[in-house]
Design an enzyme around this catalytic site. Structure first.
Site, PDB file in Angstrom:
ATOM      1  CG  PHE A 162      10.975   2.232  10.544  1.00  0.00           C
ATOM      2  CD1 PHE A 162      10.997   1.081   9.766  1.00  0.00           C
ATOM      3  CD2 PHE A 162       9.747   2.790  10.875  1.00  0.00           C
ATOM      4  CE1 PHE A 162       9.819   0.492   9.336  1.00  0.00           C
ATOM      5  CE2 PHE A 162       8.556   2.207  10.455  1.00  0.00           C
ATOM      6  CZ  PHE A 162       8.597   1.053   9.677  1.00  0.00           C
TER       7      PHE A 162
ATOM      8  NE  ARG B 129      -0.463   2.035   5.014  1.00  0.00           N
ATOM      9  CZ  ARG B 129       0.567   1.245   4.706  1.00  0.00           C
ATOM     10  NH1 ARG B 129       1.578   1.732   4.028  1.00  0.00           N
ATOM     11  NH2 ARG B 129       0.591  -0.009   5.085  1.00  0.00           N
TER      12      ARG B 129
ATOM     13  CG  ASP C 215       2.907   0.839   7.364  1.00  0.00           C
ATOM     14  OD1 ASP C 215       3.831   0.672   6.546  1.00  0.00           O
ATOM     15  OD2 ASP C 215       2.435  -0.082   8.047  1.00  0.00           O
TER      16      ASP C 215
ATOM     17  CG  ASP D  78      15.525  -1.867   4.318  1.00  0.00           C
ATOM     18  OD1 ASP D  78      16.700  -1.496   4.338  1.00  0.00           O
ATOM     19  OD2 ASP D  78      14.951  -2.300   5.336  1.00  0.00           O
TER      20      ASP D  78
ATOM     21  CE  LYS E 190      -3.067  -2.421   3.204  1.00  0.00           C
ATOM     22  NZ  LYS E 190      -3.385  -2.539   4.632  1.00  0.00           N
TER      23      LYS E 190
ATOM     24  CD  GLU F 245       8.084  -1.145  -3.198  1.00  0.00           C
ATOM     25  OE1 GLU F 245       7.423  -0.316  -2.529  1.00  0.00           O
ATOM     26  OE2 GLU F 245       8.226  -2.316  -2.838  1.00  0.00           O
ATOM     27  CG  ASP F 246       6.862   1.993   0.160  1.00  0.00           C
ATOM     28  OD1 ASP F 246       7.578   1.126  -0.401  1.00  0.00           O
ATOM     29  OD2 ASP F 246       6.212   1.746   1.199  1.00  0.00           O
TER      30      ASP F 246
HETATM   31  P1  5GP Z   1      13.089  -4.649   1.220  1.00  0.00           P
HETATM   32  O1  5GP Z   1      12.546  -5.916   0.629  1.00  0.00           O
HETATM   33  O2  5GP Z   1      13.664  -3.715   0.168  1.00  0.00           O
HETATM   34  O3  5GP Z   1      14.059  -4.911   2.333  1.00  0.00           O
HETATM   35  O4  5GP Z   1      11.890  -3.929   1.936  1.00  0.00           O
HETATM   36  C1  5GP Z   1      11.034  -3.098   1.279  1.00  0.00           C
HETATM   37  C2  5GP Z   1       9.783  -2.881   2.087  1.00  0.00           C
HETATM   38  O5  5GP Z   1      10.058  -2.806   3.487  1.00  0.00           O
HETATM   39  C3  5GP Z   1       9.147  -1.568   1.714  1.00  0.00           C
HETATM   40  O6  5GP Z   1       8.268  -1.696   0.611  1.00  0.00           O
HETATM   41  C4  5GP Z   1       8.444  -1.194   2.998  1.00  0.00           C
HETATM   42  O7  5GP Z   1       7.185  -1.820   3.043  1.00  0.00           O
HETATM   43  C5  5GP Z   1       9.318  -1.785   4.101  1.00  0.00           C
HETATM   44  N1  5GP Z   1      10.247  -0.792   4.666  1.00  0.00           N
HETATM   45  C6  5GP Z   1      11.589  -0.807   4.574  1.00  0.00           C
HETATM   46  N2  5GP Z   1      12.126   0.257   5.213  1.00  0.00           N
HETATM   47  C7  5GP Z   1      11.093   0.977   5.715  1.00  0.00           C
HETATM   48  C8  5GP Z   1      11.003   2.216   6.474  1.00  0.00           C
HETATM   49  O8  5GP Z   1      11.980   2.893   6.827  1.00  0.00           O
HETATM   50  N3  5GP Z   1       9.744   2.627   6.794  1.00  0.00           N
HETATM   51  C9  5GP Z   1       8.630   1.937   6.429  1.00  0.00           C
HETATM   52  N4  5GP Z   1       7.458   2.449   6.812  1.00  0.00           N
HETATM   53  N5  5GP Z   1       8.681   0.776   5.726  1.00  0.00           N
HETATM   54  C10 5GP Z   1       9.900   0.298   5.360  1.00  0.00           C
END
Ligand code: 5GP
Length: 170
Positions: A143, A156, A150, A93, A33, A89-90
């Site tokens: 974070f 959000r 969120d 990470d 989302k 994507e938002d």
């Molecule tokens: P990845 O697979 O790249 O490690 O993780 C990506 C997902 O982790 C993002 O789409 C998001 O949902 C969540 N995420 C990673 N870092 C953050 C952060 O700093 N804040 C939030 N709210 N979500 C995060």
């Protein structure tokens, strides 16, 4: 990042995408989302005849850390065969979620497949091949919430992006 800073950067990305995708059959695929606010603003900054679609995937973080896979909770409504697709994507990470998603979408016959993320963290990428084509901001390894992102499904709707100082109280 303030609402004004975000708006200015998202407008820049929109202009860049407008220039890069002139004459193409552009589809923006939002990953639910967290990307909805970014996608909403980005699409209004793109002066092209585009379409949008959405996917929802489960994060590996909800499962055992070692499983390293993502599950499709909601798939695209329309085929992307022959389309020029940008996955929106938002935040990236470790890159694991997006890497798996790109593998899945990569097998569906799109003409081109690129990534736009609002935020990018400096974490070591799980798969170094994950190329981020459009990025709003590189952020420190903290974070963050707001502007679609969120903490336990809250915050959000904050118009800015901020760091959660005490995650236990989030
Ligand atoms: P990845 O697979 O790249 O490690 O993780 C990506 C997902 O982790 C993002 O789409 C998001 O949902 C969540 N995420 C990673 N870092 C953050 C952060 O700093 N804040 C939030 N709210 N979500 C995060």
């Amino acid at each position: 990042y303030s609402a004004d800073e975000i708006a200015a950067r998202v407008a820049e990305l929109g202009k860049q995408i407008t220039a890069d995708y002139a004459g193409k059959d552009l589809v923006l695929v939002g990953v639910l989302k967290g990307s909805v606010i970014f996608l909403s603003d980005l699409m209004r900054g793109i002066d092209l005849n585009l379409k949008i679609d959405f996917m929802a995937v489960s994060s590996y973080k909800d499962e055992t850390v070692s499983s390293g896979d993502v599950e499709i909770l909601k798939d695209l409504t329309h085929s992307i065969r022959g389309k020029d697709v940008i996955v929106v994507e938002d935040i990236v990470d470790t890159g694991l979620t997006l890497f798996r998603l790109m593998e899945i979408l990569g097998s569906r016959g799109a003409n081109s497949l690129r990534i736009a993320t609002l935020l990018d963290k400096p974490e070591p990428r799980i798969k170094k091949e994950l190329k981020i084509d459009y990025c709003g901001f590189q952020i420190p390894n903290k974070f963050v919430v707001g502007y679609g992102l969120d903490a336990a499904n809250r915050y959000r709707n904050l118009p800015f992006i901020g760091v959660v100082i005490n995650p236990e109280e989030a």
